[in-house]
Design a protein around this motif. Structure first.
Motif, PDB file in Angstrom:
ATOM      1  N   SER A  64      -8.264  -2.994   2.390  1.00  0.00           N
ATOM      2  CA  SER A  64      -8.035  -4.379   2.810  1.00  0.00           C
ATOM      3  C   SER A  64      -8.917  -4.692   4.019  1.00  0.00           C
ATOM      4  CB  SER A  64      -6.568  -4.583   3.177  1.00  0.00           C
ATOM      5  OG  SER A  64      -5.749  -4.315   2.070  1.00  0.00           O
ATOM      6  N   ALA A  65      -9.682  -5.776   3.929  1.00  0.00           N
ATOM      7  CA  ALA A  65     -10.581  -6.164   5.011  1.00  0.00           C
ATOM      8  C   ALA A  65      -9.927  -7.137   5.978  1.00  0.00           C
ATOM      9  CB  ALA A  65     -11.849  -6.779   4.435  1.00  0.00           C
ATOM     10  N   SER A  66      -8.811  -7.727   5.554  1.00  0.00           N
ATOM     11  CA  SER A  66      -8.165  -8.718   6.418  1.00  0.00           C
ATOM     12  C   SER A  66      -6.657  -8.665   6.198  1.00  0.00           C
ATOM     13  CB  SER A  66      -8.684 -10.123   6.079  1.00  0.00           C
ATOM     14  OG  SER A  66      -8.281 -10.494   4.784  1.00  0.00           O
ATOM     15  N   ALA A  67      -5.942  -9.401   7.044  1.00  0.00           N
ATOM     16  CA  ALA A  67      -4.489  -9.466   6.917  1.00  0.00           C
ATOM     17  C   ALA A  67      -4.095 -10.113   5.588  1.00  0.00           C
ATOM     18  CB  ALA A  67      -3.888 -10.247   8.084  1.00  0.00           C
ATOM     19  N   GLU A  68      -4.886 -11.111   5.157  1.00  0.00           N
ATOM     20  CA  GLU A  68      -4.599 -11.766   3.879  1.00  0.00           C
ATOM     21  C   GLU A  68      -4.749 -10.788   2.720  1.00  0.00           C
ATOM     22  OE1 GLU A  68      -6.931 -13.151   6.050  1.00  0.00           O
ATOM     23  OE2 GLU A  68      -5.551 -14.622   6.889  1.00  0.00           O
ATOM     24  N   ASP A  69      -5.793  -9.942   2.810  1.00  0.00           N
ATOM     25  CA  ASP A  69      -5.993  -8.936   1.769  1.00  0.00           C
ATOM     26  C   ASP A  69      -4.828  -7.945   1.739  1.00  0.00           C
ATOM     27  OD1 ASP A  69      -8.402 -10.085   1.115  1.00  0.00           O
ATOM     28  OD2 ASP A  69      -9.630  -8.583   2.154  1.00  0.00           O
ATOM     29  N   ALA A  70      -4.362  -7.571   2.927  1.00  0.00           N
ATOM     30  CA  ALA A  70      -3.234  -6.635   3.003  1.00  0.00           C
ATOM     31  C   ALA A  70      -1.973  -7.256   2.410  1.00  0.00           C
ATOM     32  CB  ALA A  70      -2.989  -6.214   4.446  1.00  0.00           C
ATOM     33  N   MET A  71      -1.739  -8.533   2.674  1.00  0.00           N
ATOM     34  CA  MET A  71      -0.567  -9.214   2.115  1.00  0.00           C
ATOM     35  C   MET A  71      -0.688  -9.342   0.594  1.00  0.00           C
ATOM     36  SD  MET A  71       1.381  -9.653   4.648  1.00  0.00           S
ATOM     37  CE  MET A  71       2.609 -10.793   4.068  1.00  0.00           C
ATOM     38  N   ALA A  72      -1.898  -9.630   0.127  1.00  0.00           N
ATOM     39  CA  ALA A  72      -2.127  -9.731  -1.313  1.00  0.00           C
ATOM     40  C   ALA A  72      -1.894  -8.376  -1.976  1.00  0.00           C
ATOM     41  CB  ALA A  72      -3.538 -10.236  -1.599  1.00  0.00           C
ATOM     42  N   MET A  73      -2.323  -7.303  -1.301  1.00  0.00           N
ATOM     43  CA  MET A  73      -2.123  -5.958  -1.843  1.00  0.00           C
ATOM     44  C   MET A  73      -0.636  -5.623  -1.887  1.00  0.00           C
ATOM     45  SD  MET A  73      -3.646  -3.376  -3.189  1.00  0.00           S
ATOM     46  CE  MET A  73      -5.348  -3.510  -2.729  1.00  0.00           C
ATOM     47  N   ARG A  74       0.108  -6.036  -0.858  1.00  0.00           N
ATOM     48  CA  ARG A  74       1.555  -5.796  -0.848  1.00  0.00           C
ATOM     49  C   ARG A  74       2.216  -6.529  -2.014  1.00  0.00           C
ATOM     50  NH1 ARG A  74       5.379  -8.549   3.358  1.00  0.00           N
ATOM     51  NH2 ARG A  74       4.802 -10.154   1.897  1.00  0.00           N
ATOM     52  N   ASP A  75       1.815  -7.771  -2.242  1.00  0.00           N
ATOM     53  CA  ASP A  75       2.364  -8.535  -3.367  1.00  0.00           C
ATOM     54  C   ASP A  75       1.995  -7.876  -4.702  1.00  0.00           C
ATOM     55  OD1 ASP A  75       3.424 -10.307  -1.545  1.00  0.00           O
ATOM     56  OD2 ASP A  75       1.791 -11.772  -1.778  1.00  0.00           O
ATOM     57  N   TYR A  76       0.756  -7.401  -4.784  1.00  0.00           N
ATOM     58  CA  TYR A  76       0.320  -6.726  -6.008  1.00  0.00           C
ATOM     59  C   TYR A  76       1.130  -5.454  -6.233  1.00  0.00           C
ATOM     60  CZ  TYR A  76      -2.540  -4.318  -9.424  1.00  0.00           C
ATOM     61  OH  TYR A  76      -2.972  -3.649 -10.548  1.00  0.00           O
ATOM     62  N   LEU A  77       1.380  -4.725  -5.161  1.00  0.00           N
ATOM     63  CA  LEU A  77       2.168  -3.500  -5.274  1.00  0.00           C
ATOM     64  C   LEU A  77       3.572  -3.805  -5.804  1.00  0.00           C
ATOM     65  CD1 LEU A  77       2.341  -0.469  -4.858  1.00  0.00           C
ATOM     66  CD2 LEU A  77       2.948  -0.882  -2.483  1.00  0.00           C
ATOM     67  N   SER A  78       4.165  -4.881  -5.342  1.00  0.00           N
ATOM     68  CA  SER A  78       5.480  -5.283  -5.850  1.00  0.00           C
ATOM     69  C   SER A  78       5.412  -5.616  -7.331  1.00  0.00           C
ATOM     70  CB  SER A  78       6.006  -6.493  -5.083  1.00  0.00           C
ATOM     71  OG  SER A  78       6.272  -6.153  -3.756  1.00  0.00           O
ATOM     72  N   SER A  79       4.367  -6.314  -7.737  1.00  0.00           N
ATOM     73  CA  SER A  79       4.237  -6.654  -9.161  1.00  0.00           C
ATOM     74  C   SER A  79       3.972  -5.406  -9.999  1.00  0.00           C
ATOM     75  CB  SER A  79       3.133  -7.688  -9.372  1.00  0.00           C
ATOM     76  OG  SER A  79       1.861  -7.123  -9.178  1.00  0.00           O
ATOM     77  N   CYS A  80       3.328  -4.404  -9.399  1.00  0.00           N
ATOM     78  CA  CYS A  80       3.068  -3.150 -10.114  1.00  0.00           C
ATOM     79  C   CYS A  80       4.366  -2.451 -10.467  1.00  0.00           C
ATOM     80  CB  CYS A  80       2.194  -2.218  -9.283  1.00  0.00           C
ATOM     81  SG  CYS A  80       0.491  -2.753  -9.157  1.00  0.00           S
ATOM     82  N   ARG A  81       5.315  -2.474  -9.563  1.00  0.00           N
ATOM     83  CA  ARG A  81       6.606  -1.841  -9.849  1.00  0.00           C
ATOM     84  C   ARG A  81       7.234  -2.483 -11.084  1.00  0.00           C
ATOM     85  NH1 ARG A  81       7.449  -2.061  -3.889  1.00  0.00           N
ATOM     86  NH2 ARG A  81       6.928   0.014  -3.167  1.00  0.00           N
ATOM     87  N   ASN A  82       7.193  -3.802 -11.133  1.00  0.00           N
ATOM     88  CA  ASN A  82       7.747  -4.509 -12.289  1.00  0.00           C
ATOM     89  C   ASN A  82       6.974  -4.166 -13.563  1.00  0.00           C
ATOM     90  OD1 ASN A  82       9.563  -5.756 -10.558  1.00  0.00           O
ATOM     91  ND2 ASN A  82       8.274  -7.564 -10.296  1.00  0.00           N
ATOM     92  N   GLN A  83       5.665  -4.114 -13.429  1.00  0.00           N
ATOM     93  CA  GLN A  83       4.829  -3.810 -14.583  1.00  0.00           C
ATOM     94  C   GLN A  83       5.081  -2.392 -15.081  1.00  0.00           C
ATOM     95  OE1 GLN A  83       0.670  -4.388 -13.799  1.00  0.00           O
ATOM     96  NE2 GLN A  83       0.057  -3.976 -15.910  1.00  0.00           N
ATOM     97  N   LEU A  84       5.203  -1.447 -14.160  1.00  0.00           N
ATOM     98  CA  LEU A  84       5.459  -0.064 -14.552  1.00  0.00           C
ATOM     99  C   LEU A  84       6.835   0.089 -15.193  1.00  0.00           C
ATOM    100  CD1 LEU A  84       3.883   1.837 -11.532  1.00  0.00           C
ATOM    101  CD2 LEU A  84       2.973   1.659 -13.860  1.00  0.00           C
ATOM    102  N   GLU A  85       7.833  -0.634 -14.690  1.00  0.00           N
ATOM    103  CA  GLU A  85       9.157  -0.598 -15.311  1.00  0.00           C
ATOM    104  C   GLU A  85       9.116  -1.195 -16.708  1.00  0.00           C
ATOM    105  OE1 GLU A  85      11.737  -2.561 -12.542  1.00  0.00           O
ATOM    106  OE2 GLU A  85      11.688  -0.881 -11.123  1.00  0.00           O
ATOM    107  N   ALA A  86       8.350  -2.265 -16.876  1.00  0.00           N
ATOM    108  CA  ALA A  86       8.203  -2.867 -18.208  1.00  0.00           C
ATOM    109  C   ALA A  86       7.486  -1.909 -19.149  1.00  0.00           C
ATOM    110  CB  ALA A  86       7.440  -4.185 -18.107  1.00  0.00           C
ATOM    111  N   ASN A  87       6.453  -1.213 -18.645  1.00  0.00           N
ATOM    112  CA  ASN A  87       5.745  -0.216 -19.459  1.00  0.00           C
ATOM    113  C   ASN A  87       6.686   0.906 -19.879  1.00  0.00           C
ATOM    114  OD1 ASN A  87       3.354  -1.581 -19.328  1.00  0.00           O
ATOM    115  ND2 ASN A  87       2.425  -0.254 -17.802  1.00  0.00           N
ATOM    116  N   GLU A  88       7.522   1.334 -18.954  1.00  0.00           N
ATOM    117  CA  GLU A  88       8.464   2.411 -19.256  1.00  0.00           C
ATOM    118  C   GLU A  88       9.431   1.990 -20.368  1.00  0.00           C
ATOM    119  OE1 GLU A  88      11.819   5.152 -17.011  1.00  0.00           O
ATOM    120  OE2 GLU A  88      10.522   3.870 -15.831  1.00  0.00           O
TER     121      GLU A  88
END
Length: 114
Positions: A64-88
């Protein structure tokens, strides 16, 4: 119980050994064909999951190059959990019946499938 090699039908003696051998050979061919198809499906599903997880991994490796990038990555990480649960859930629903069928046919999956 094993079927007899010869069966008496009134005055006739019917030799069933050839028929039994042909039926056994056909059953083995069917088992091999079904197991090959099921193994191919399992491999296809595993490849899709692997690609999906690889994409998630690649995106999470970006810095992450900026605070916005870090926040976007945090949001993406949250969506990944949902995606991984759906994959499971999808994996369980799609793979379990196929694996059970393979087990009924007494056919193991090669180690390289997983």
């Amino acid at each position: 119980a094993a079927a007899p090699a010869d069966v008496h039908c009134g005055l006739l003696l019917v030799h069933t050994a050839g028929l039994k051998a042909a039926l056994a050979a056909k059953a083995e061919q069917l088992i091999a064909g079904v197991s090959a198809l099921l193994t191919e499906e399992v491999n296809r599903i595993a490849l899709l999951v692997s690609r999906d997880c690889g994409g998630i991994h690649a995106r999470l490796q970006a810095s992450s190059a900026s605070a916005e990038d870090a926040m976007a990555m945090r949001d993406y990480l949250s969506s990944c959990r949902n995606q991984l649960e759906a994959n499971e859930a999808t994996l369980a629903a799609e793979l379990q019946p196929r694996v059970e069928l393979l087990e009924e046919l007494w056919v193991g999956l090669p180690d390289d499938v997983f």
